[in-house]
Design a protein around this motif. Structure first.
Motif: not given
Length: 169
Positions: A9, A13-20, A22
């Protein structure tokens, strides 16, 4: 090595805990399996008795002990032709798999090597373990399979090289 993951990214840019989670899901498995195989290989190399054809703790004695209960006795017979060479092959293979997995260099190939080592040990050394879930080689085989499929998507040489190739294009 932040930024060398599958989903690099831009700044801010924001990243969710779920994306991180995964993106880095295979990292704990890579660290565990890589460190375990590296340690196992180094442990064999530093054990002077391991490479002998006979004697307590030797590869030869182990192979003789499991020969009749192995799923594929021919694999054991092959190892018994040159127990020392077989022991070195296993030790060096474990070290290569461990390093490749830890740093993420040719991670899928390293994981395939780990899976094949675990499969061969399961079919020979731990085949007779009852119940089957007491034997650890089958569990290691199953643990390698997600890494064979996914590779090392973050914090790895493979991810760094893929990111570099994308930038060059």
């Amino acid at each position: 090595m932040y930024g060398y993951g599958a989903n690099s990214r831009g700044l801010g840019e924001a990243i969710s805990i779920r994306e991180l989670a995964r993106e880095h899901a295979m990292l704990p498995l890579r660290i565990f399996l890589g460190a375990t195989f590296l340690y196992a290989g180094l442990d064999k190399l530093t054990d002077s008795g391991f490479f002998r054809a006979t004697g307590p703790g030797s590869i030869g004695e182990t192979m003789h002990a499991v020969r009749d209960s192995a799923a594929i006795p021919a694999l054991v017979d092959l190892a018994l032709k040159s127990p020392g060479a077989f022991g070195y092959a296993i030790a060096l293979g474990e070290i290569a798999v461990g390093i490749g997995t830890l740093i993420g260099l040719r991670a899928r190939l390293a994981a395939l090597g780990g899976a094949l080592i675990s499969l061969s040990l399961w079919l020979t050394v731990s085949w007779q373990v009852k119940p089957y879930y007491f034997g650890n080689d089958l569990a290691y085989l199953m643990a390698w399979l997600p890494l064979v499929l996914c590779g090392a998507t973050s914090f790895s040489v493979d991810a760094f090289l893929a990111s570099r190739r994308r930038r060059i294009r």
